[in-house]
Design a protein around this motif. Sequence first.
Motif, PDB file in Angstrom:
ATOM      1  N   ALA A 164       8.049 -88.897 -60.904  1.00 45.18           N
ATOM      2  CA  ALA A 164       7.042 -88.501 -59.912  1.00 45.18           C
ATOM      3  C   ALA A 164       6.857 -86.989 -59.899  1.00 45.18           C
ATOM      4  O   ALA A 164       5.729 -86.482 -59.798  1.00 45.18           O
ATOM      5  CB  ALA A 164       7.455 -89.009 -58.533  1.00 45.18           C
ATOM      6  N   LEU A 165       7.953 -86.235 -60.010  1.00 44.61           N
ATOM      7  CA  LEU A 165       7.856 -84.770 -60.007  1.00 44.61           C
ATOM      8  C   LEU A 165       7.161 -84.263 -61.267  1.00 44.61           C
ATOM      9  O   LEU A 165       6.440 -83.259 -61.223  1.00 44.61           O
ATOM     10  CB  LEU A 165       9.252 -84.157 -59.894  1.00 44.61           C
ATOM     11  CG  LEU A 165       9.945 -84.329 -58.534  1.00 44.61           C
ATOM     12  CD1 LEU A 165      11.397 -83.892 -58.615  1.00 44.61           C
ATOM     13  CD2 LEU A 165       9.204 -83.538 -57.461  1.00 44.61           C
ATOM     14  N   LEU A 166       7.374 -84.963 -62.399  1.00 45.95           N
ATOM     15  CA  LEU A 166       6.751 -84.541 -63.648  1.00 45.95           C
ATOM     16  C   LEU A 166       5.224 -84.675 -63.579  1.00 45.95           C
ATOM     17  O   LEU A 166       4.497 -83.928 -64.234  1.00 45.95           O
ATOM     18  CB  LEU A 166       7.300 -85.364 -64.809  1.00 45.95           C
ATOM     19  CG  LEU A 166       6.807 -84.994 -66.213  1.00 45.95           C
ATOM     20  CD1 LEU A 166       7.242 -83.577 -66.569  1.00 45.95           C
ATOM     21  CD2 LEU A 166       7.341 -85.994 -67.240  1.00 45.95           C
ATOM     22  N   LEU A 167       4.737 -85.602 -62.784  1.00 43.15           N
ATOM     23  CA  LEU A 167       3.294 -85.799 -62.645  1.00 43.15           C
ATOM     24  C   LEU A 167       2.610 -84.565 -62.054  1.00 43.15           C
ATOM     25  O   LEU A 167       1.478 -84.236 -62.412  1.00 43.15           O
ATOM     26  CB  LEU A 167       3.025 -87.027 -61.762  1.00 43.15           C
ATOM     27  CG  LEU A 167       1.579 -87.432 -61.535  1.00 43.15           C
ATOM     28  CD1 LEU A 167       0.910 -87.785 -62.855  1.00 43.15           C
ATOM     29  CD2 LEU A 167       1.506 -88.606 -60.564  1.00 43.15           C
ATOM     30  N   ARG A 168       3.281 -83.867 -61.143  1.00 43.71           N
ATOM     31  CA  ARG A 168       2.777 -82.656 -60.485  1.00 43.71           C
ATOM     32  C   ARG A 168       1.374 -82.854 -59.905  1.00 43.71           C
ATOM     33  O   ARG A 168       0.443 -82.114 -60.232  1.00 43.71           O
ATOM     34  CB  ARG A 168       2.791 -81.470 -61.460  1.00 43.71           C
ATOM     35  CG  ARG A 168       4.158 -81.047 -61.897  1.00 43.71           C
ATOM     36  CD  ARG A 168       4.161 -79.618 -62.393  1.00 43.71           C
ATOM     37  NE  ARG A 168       3.322 -79.418 -63.547  1.00 43.71           N
ATOM     38  CZ  ARG A 168       3.719 -79.560 -64.818  1.00 43.71           C
ATOM     39  NH1 ARG A 168       4.977 -79.898 -65.068  1.00 43.71           N
ATOM     40  NH2 ARG A 168       2.904 -79.349 -65.814  1.00 43.71           N
ATOM     41  N   PRO A 169       1.201 -83.834 -59.014  1.00 40.97           N
ATOM     42  CA  PRO A 169      -0.125 -84.031 -58.421  1.00 40.97           C
ATOM     43  C   PRO A 169      -0.386 -83.008 -57.323  1.00 40.97           C
ATOM     44  O   PRO A 169       0.512 -82.292 -56.865  1.00 40.97           O
ATOM     45  CB  PRO A 169      -0.028 -85.437 -57.835  1.00 40.97           C
ATOM     46  CG  PRO A 169       1.412 -85.575 -57.463  1.00 40.97           C
ATOM     47  CD  PRO A 169       2.182 -84.800 -58.516  1.00 40.97           C
ATOM     48  N   GLU A 170      -1.613 -82.980 -56.868  1.00 40.74           N
ATOM     49  CA  GLU A 170      -1.972 -82.099 -55.769  1.00 40.74           C
ATOM     50  C   GLU A 170      -1.264 -82.513 -54.487  1.00 40.74           C
ATOM     51  O   GLU A 170      -0.857 -81.664 -53.692  1.00 40.74           O
ATOM     52  CB  GLU A 170      -3.493 -82.135 -55.564  1.00 40.74           C
ATOM     53  CG  GLU A 170      -4.018 -81.169 -54.531  1.00 40.74           C
ATOM     54  CD  GLU A 170      -5.528 -81.237 -54.436  1.00 40.74           C
ATOM     55  OE1 GLU A 170      -6.077 -80.938 -53.355  1.00 40.74           O
ATOM     56  OE2 GLU A 170      -6.170 -81.592 -55.456  1.00 40.74           O
ATOM     57  N   VAL A 171      -1.128 -83.837 -54.295  1.00 37.09           N
ATOM     58  CA  VAL A 171      -0.373 -84.375 -53.160  1.00 37.09           C
ATOM     59  C   VAL A 171       0.680 -85.319 -53.714  1.00 37.09           C
ATOM     60  O   VAL A 171       0.355 -86.340 -54.322  1.00 37.09           O
ATOM     61  CB  VAL A 171      -1.281 -85.134 -52.173  1.00 37.09           C
ATOM     62  CG1 VAL A 171      -0.444 -85.744 -51.046  1.00 37.09           C
ATOM     63  CG2 VAL A 171      -2.346 -84.217 -51.609  1.00 37.09           C
ATOM     64  N   LEU A 172       1.942 -84.987 -53.525  1.00 38.25           N
ATOM     65  CA  LEU A 172       3.040 -85.826 -53.985  1.00 38.25           C
ATOM     66  C   LEU A 172       3.419 -86.788 -52.863  1.00 38.25           C
ATOM     67  O   LEU A 172       3.795 -86.363 -51.766  1.00 38.25           O
ATOM     68  CB  LEU A 172       4.242 -84.957 -54.360  1.00 38.25           C
ATOM     69  CG  LEU A 172       5.492 -85.703 -54.836  1.00 38.25           C
ATOM     70  CD1 LEU A 172       5.230 -86.417 -56.154  1.00 38.25           C
ATOM     71  CD2 LEU A 172       6.670 -84.736 -54.985  1.00 38.25           C
ATOM     72  N   SER A 181       8.263 -78.937 -54.925  1.00 36.64           N
ATOM     73  CA  SER A 181       6.900 -79.465 -54.854  1.00 36.64           C
ATOM     74  C   SER A 181       5.940 -78.353 -54.455  1.00 36.64           C
ATOM     75  O   SER A 181       5.920 -77.929 -53.303  1.00 36.64           O
ATOM     76  CB  SER A 181       6.827 -80.617 -53.850  1.00 36.64           C
ATOM     77  OG  SER A 181       7.732 -81.638 -54.198  1.00 36.64           O
ATOM     78  N   PRO A 182       5.114 -77.865 -55.391  1.00 36.10           N
ATOM     79  CA  PRO A 182       4.219 -76.745 -55.064  1.00 36.10           C
ATOM     80  C   PRO A 182       3.045 -77.158 -54.185  1.00 36.10           C
ATOM     81  O   PRO A 182       2.513 -76.344 -53.430  1.00 36.10           O
ATOM     82  CB  PRO A 182       3.733 -76.268 -56.437  1.00 36.10           C
ATOM     83  CG  PRO A 182       3.826 -77.489 -57.303  1.00 36.10           C
ATOM     84  CD  PRO A 182       5.015 -78.267 -56.804  1.00 36.10           C
ATOM     85  N   GLY A 183       2.615 -78.419 -54.281  1.00 33.73           N
ATOM     86  CA  GLY A 183       1.475 -78.877 -53.502  1.00 33.73           C
ATOM     87  C   GLY A 183       1.909 -79.495 -52.191  1.00 33.73           C
ATOM     88  O   GLY A 183       3.010 -79.252 -51.690  1.00 33.73           O
ATOM     89  N   ALA A 184       1.013 -80.305 -51.638  1.00 40.87           N
ATOM     90  CA  ALA A 184       1.344 -81.025 -50.411  1.00 40.87           C
ATOM     91  C   ALA A 184       2.309 -82.159 -50.722  1.00 40.87           C
ATOM     92  O   ALA A 184       2.385 -82.639 -51.860  1.00 40.87           O
ATOM     93  CB  ALA A 184       0.073 -81.567 -49.766  1.00 40.87           C
ATOM     94  N   LEU A 185       3.047 -82.604 -49.698  1.00 40.92           N
ATOM     95  CA  LEU A 185       4.025 -83.672 -49.879  1.00 40.92           C
ATOM     96  C   LEU A 185       3.954 -84.618 -48.682  1.00 40.92           C
ATOM     97  O   LEU A 185       3.929 -84.155 -47.526  1.00 40.92           O
ATOM     98  CB  LEU A 185       5.429 -83.098 -50.040  1.00 40.92           C
ATOM     99  CG  LEU A 185       6.560 -84.100 -50.289  1.00 40.92           C
ATOM    100  CD1 LEU A 185       7.601 -83.500 -51.234  1.00 40.92           C
ATOM    101  CD2 LEU A 185       7.257 -84.520 -48.989  1.00 40.92           C
TER     102      LEU A 185
END
Length: 565
Positions: free
Chosen positions: A469-477, A502-506
Amino acid sequence: MTAAERAVLRVARPWLSRLLGAGLLAAGTELAGLALMATATWLLITAAGQPPVAALTVAIVAVRTLAIARGVLRYTERLAGHDAVLRIITEVRTRIFRTLADRPARATDRSGDALSRLVSDVDAVQDLLLRVLVPGAAAGLVAVLAVIGAAIVSPPAALPLAIGLLLAAVALPALGSALTRRTAARVAPLRGALAVDAVDLTAGAADLAAFGATDTALAKAAGRAAELSRLERRLALVGWAVDGAGVLLAGATAAVVVLTALHAGTSGTLVGVLAVGTIAAVESALALVGAARQRTQLGTALTRVAALLDEPAAARADDARPDDDAVPGLDQVSVTYRAGAAPALDGVTLRLPPGSRVAVVGPSGAGKSTLLAVLAGAVRPDSGRVAGAGDPHRVGGLFADAHVFHAPVRDNLLLARPGAADDELAAAAAPAGFLDWVRDQPAGWDTEVGEDGGQLSGGQRQRLLLARALLLRPEVLVLDEPTEGLDPAAADAVLAAVVAASPGALVLVTHRLQGLAGFDEILVLDSGRVTQRGRHADLVTQPGWYREQWLVQQADEQGYLTLRG
């Protein structure tokens, strides 16, 4: 041609020239067989008059040549046909797998049914091409050439032959399709349901036994198996009857052709050739009966395949197509799965700007997983607006039924980001606490994990899924119970590392309230409604579900630490 067949042929377009070659080779095989029968008949009848051997030499050589050519053409046709079809179904399976992988599982998706679509339903594509299109086209071409040949030998005899071939190539296939259509339409869904039963009975054997439901589940599966067996026997019986009618039609056509040729004054030798050639030609045309029956039986399976070939990555609400710059989230979203049932979500609003941290908690059945499914685009809301749904690179992560494949660690991770380098894999595995385990394995990233991660512990399997899941790096995890199976200390450490990485939203769905102090907002769901929302420090001081659950978990954890100490 049905819409499902057109969808399959669109996928097959790059290899249609190979299929065309296979069809021409199949026609050549049938023509060689027809010519062999006619030439051998002429040779036997002529040889009975004891002519000079020199008069038979050409026919003898022709018989040998046609016999060899028939075998060579058949082998070449099978080789070319299977080469093309295997390439096509590889592409079909790849597309279906990509469609299933790009969306979270839906309420109607079961692992057994997905397996049925990937295996038995895709086999229907193979059967469509090899058992319907190729032999059907070959039989049609042979029938036309057979009528032309009969017209050259005895023009009056060509008419009854043409009528017999039309009955064999059109009337009988239509009859067979009409008799099997309704039954065949029920077979593919029933096979899918039976596959689901098989998975439930094997993977869920312990749970079924614990609840005393094994006998009920076995009876349900046995009932489906008996129904499937009954339908397949009915199809076999209809096929036997239609095939029998085809044999009778071949004999009747040959008899009429013989009488017509004799009446026209055709020589006895050529009458014999026409008789045997007619039987061979009609038998070749009868391949269309089997092709039509096979096509009817494949209809439902092809529809199920086409639904995944043409389906977009995920379903989304009609009004949930925002600009790329729109902030993902929900606005007054409601979801009801069945008419008259209580809503799974009722007027939920949630905004997820970059860097936000939101936790969703509540009792079982409160609607937490439905909220994630709506965010990811897997469930279409009845009302409200959804922003950012449907694109796994905008909203994606770890869902409750995420699967681990019987493959190396590397391949399981690369499902999220194909082509990722080892340093990217390491960067994703480290926060999940999975990197040290990988480095301890002799094969490293190439370590096999077993079927559904069977060679991993429950905790390591969860860490692998979290790393993916972390490898996907989506905008919202989005994370659904990401630390399930880990002890409390490890769960807190992994959750803190994941939040930091997680750089984006979570968005986190969890039953464990420890570790939520740093979250920007916590939503408490109950029966689909948001009953409380705020920060951890505020919610633990307010009467309600959150405070009660926090006190219970604190007491349980203290007891756990006491036992360990």
